[in-house]
Write an enzyme that holds these catalytic residues in place. Structure first.
Site, PDB file in Angstrom:
ATOM      1  N   GLY A   1       0.551  -1.373  -0.111  1.00 46.09           N
ATOM      2  CA  GLY A   1       0.050   0.014  -0.019  1.00 46.09           C
ATOM      3  C   GLY A   1       0.798   1.050   0.002  1.00 46.09           C
ATOM      4  O   GLY A   1       0.326   2.242   0.472  1.00 46.09           O
TER       5      GLY A   1
ATOM      6  N   ASN B   1       1.567   3.027  -2.489  1.00 44.39           N
ATOM      7  CA  ASN B   1       0.826   3.886  -3.370  1.00 44.39           C
ATOM      8  C   ASN B   1      -0.439   4.447  -2.983  1.00 44.39           C
ATOM      9  O   ASN B   1      -0.884   5.854  -3.116  1.00 44.39           O
ATOM     10  CB  ASN B   1       0.481   3.098  -4.995  1.00 44.39           C
TER      11      ASN B   1
ATOM     12  N   MET C   1      -3.687  -7.471  -6.575  1.00 44.72           N
ATOM     13  CA  MET C   1      -3.084  -8.240  -7.441  1.00 44.72           C
ATOM     14  C   MET C   1      -4.401  -9.575  -7.697  1.00 44.72           C
ATOM     15  O   MET C   1      -4.233 -10.488  -7.342  1.00 44.72           O
ATOM     16  CB  MET C   1      -2.149  -9.225  -6.756  1.00 44.72           C
TER      17      MET C   1
ATOM     18  N   ILE D   1      -7.233 -10.227 -11.212  1.00 47.39           N
ATOM     19  CA  ILE D   1      -7.759  -9.769 -12.124  1.00 47.39           C
ATOM     20  C   ILE D   1      -9.536  -9.589 -12.244  1.00 47.39           C
ATOM     21  O   ILE D   1     -10.228 -10.310 -11.707  1.00 47.39           O
ATOM     22  CB  ILE D   1      -7.385 -10.674 -13.534  1.00 47.39           C
ATOM     23  N   LEU D   2      -9.823  -8.317 -12.755  1.00 43.87           N
ATOM     24  CA  LEU D   2     -11.232  -8.061 -12.738  1.00 43.87           C
ATOM     25  C   LEU D   2     -11.912  -8.753 -14.164  1.00 43.87           C
ATOM     26  O   LEU D   2     -11.470  -8.392 -14.962  1.00 43.87           O
ATOM     27  CB  LEU D   2     -11.385  -6.562 -12.759  1.00 43.87           C
TER      28      LEU D   2
ATOM     29  N   ASN E   1      -5.058   2.068 -13.314  1.00 41.48           N
ATOM     30  CA  ASN E   1      -4.316   1.306 -12.811  1.00 41.48           C
ATOM     31  C   ASN E   1      -2.694   1.565 -13.165  1.00 41.48           C
ATOM     32  O   ASN E   1      -2.474   2.627 -13.743  1.00 41.48           O
ATOM     33  CB  ASN E   1      -4.077  -0.171 -13.390  1.00 41.48           C
TER      34      ASN E   1
ATOM     35  N   HIS F   1       1.275   0.602 -13.552  1.00 44.16           N
ATOM     36  CA  HIS F   1       2.156  -0.438 -13.858  1.00 44.16           C
ATOM     37  C   HIS F   1       3.743  -0.162 -13.800  1.00 44.16           C
ATOM     38  O   HIS F   1       3.990   1.042 -14.470  1.00 44.16           O
ATOM     39  CB  HIS F   1       1.874  -1.120 -15.287  1.00 44.16           C
TER      40      HIS F   1
HETATM   41  C1  GRF Z   1       3.337  -1.124  -7.732  1.00 42.65           C
HETATM   42  O1  GRF Z   1       4.911  -1.187  -8.039  1.00 42.65           O
HETATM   43  C2  GRF Z   1       2.294  -0.928  -8.811  1.00 42.65           C
HETATM   44  O2  GRF Z   1       3.067  -0.407  -9.859  1.00 42.65           O
HETATM   45  C3  GRF Z   1       2.214  -2.594  -8.950  1.00 42.65           C
HETATM   46  O3  GRF Z   1       1.952  -3.130  -7.630  1.00 42.65           O
HETATM   47  C4  GRF Z   1       3.011  -2.271  -6.623  1.00 42.65           C
HETATM   48  C5  GRF Z   1       2.263  -1.974  -5.572  1.00 42.65           C
HETATM   49  O4  GRF Z   1       2.929  -1.701  -4.609  1.00 42.65           O
HETATM   50  N1  GRF Z   1       0.885  -2.579  -9.702  1.00 42.65           N
HETATM   51  P1  GRF Z   1       2.407  -0.828  -3.245  1.00 42.65           P
HETATM   52  O5  GRF Z   1       1.294  -1.795  -2.711  1.00 42.65           O
HETATM   53  O6  GRF Z   1       1.593   0.500  -3.651  1.00 42.65           O
HETATM   54  O7  GRF Z   1       3.313  -0.503  -2.458  1.00 42.65           O
END
Ligand code: GRF
Length: 203
Positions: A12, A14, A90, A92-93, A107, A109
Site C-alpha cells: 500500500g 501507492n 493483485m 484480475i477484474l 491502474n 504499472h
Molecule cells: C506497484 O509497483 C504497482 O505498480 C504494482 O504493484 C505495486 C504496488 O505497490 N501494480 P504498493 O502496494 O502500492 O506499495
C-alpha cells in the site's frame, strides 16, 4: 467532487501517497473506500490510520470471479463511487466489473507498457538490461496491462543500479505520477478516444 475507491492487496505505498495528496488537496476527489482482497494487507492499516472505510472481500467466499466482482460492485454503487484506482491489486477484474466502471478504472504499472507486462515488471526490465524503463498509468480494459495509456514517465537504469535500488526508484516515481494522473482524471481532464487519451489543461 467525485468519490473514488482504491483497491489494494499488499503493502500500500501507492495508497499512502494517494492519501497524502488527497489530504493536502493535490487530488481533488474524495477517497471514500479502500477495498482489499487480502485481509492481512498492510494497506488496510494505512487506510484505518487515515480513517478511511475499508472493505475486505475474499475470493474463497465466492464461486466465480464474476460473483466476487458483483459483490464489490454492489458496495461501490451503495457508496456512490464514481471511479476506481487499482494500487497493487493483485487480482484480475472480470468483464462484469470492467463494463460496470467502463473507462473509470485506473491502474499503475511499474514499466513502460506495452513492455514488461505482468506481475514482475521491474525484475523483468532489470534482467533484460534495458537502459530505460519507467512507470505507466493506464485505463483498465478487458485485457491485462492493456488499456489506453494516461501518463508515462521514463526512468533510466544506470550501471550502479541493483534490482533493489531500481525498485526503490520506480516506487518513488509511482508515488509522484499516480496522484497526478488521479487528479487529472478527477478534474475531468482525461478524455479517452478509443485507445488514445487526450489530456486537457496543463500538467
Ligand atoms: C506497484 O509497483 C504497482 O505498480 C504494482 O504493484 C505495486 C504496488 O505497490 N501494480 P504498493 O502496494 O502500492 O506499495
Amino acid at each position: 467532487m467525485k468519490n473514488f475507491a482504491v483497491f489494494v492487496s499488499g503493502h500500500g505505498s501507492n495508497l499512502q501517497a494517494i492519501i497524502s495528496k488527497v489530504k493536502t488537496g493535490g487530488i481533488k476527489a474524495k477517497l471514500k473506500l479502500v477495498v482489499s482482497n487480502k485481509k492481512e494487507a498492510y494497506a488496510l492499516k494505512r487506510a484505518k490510520r487515515a480513517k478511511i472505510s475499508c472493505l475486505v472481500v475474499e475470493a474463497e467466499n465466492f464461486k466465480s470471479r464474476e460473483d466476487f466482482d458483483r459483490e464489490v460492485i454492489k458496495h461501490l454503487k451503495k457508496q456512490k463511487i464514481d471511479f476506481v484506482v487499482l494500487a497493487g491489486f493483485m487480482r484480475i477484474l472480470s468483464p462484469v466489473f470492467v463494463r460496470a466502471f467502463k473507462n473509470k478504472i485506473l491502474n499503475i504499472h511499474p514499466a513502460l507498457l506495452p513492455n514488461f507486462k505482468g506481475a514482475h515488471a521491474i525484475k523483468d526490465a532489470f534482467e533484460a538490461k534495458v537502459k530505460i524503463t519507467g512507470v505507466t498509468v493506464h485505463f483498465v480494459d478487458e485485457k491485462v496491462d492493456h488499456g489506453a495509456i494516461i501518463l508515462q514517465e521514463p526512468l533510466p537504469i544506470t550501471s550502479k543500479d541493483t534490482l533493489a535500488t531500481l525498485e526503490k526508484r520506480i516506487h518513488t516515481l509511482e508515488h509522484q505520477l499516480y496522484p497526478r494522473a488521479i487528479d487529472l482524471f478527477a478534474r475531468g481532464q482525461v478524455k479517452i478516444l478509443g485507445r488514445r487519451v487526450v489530456l486537457r489543461g496543463s500538467l
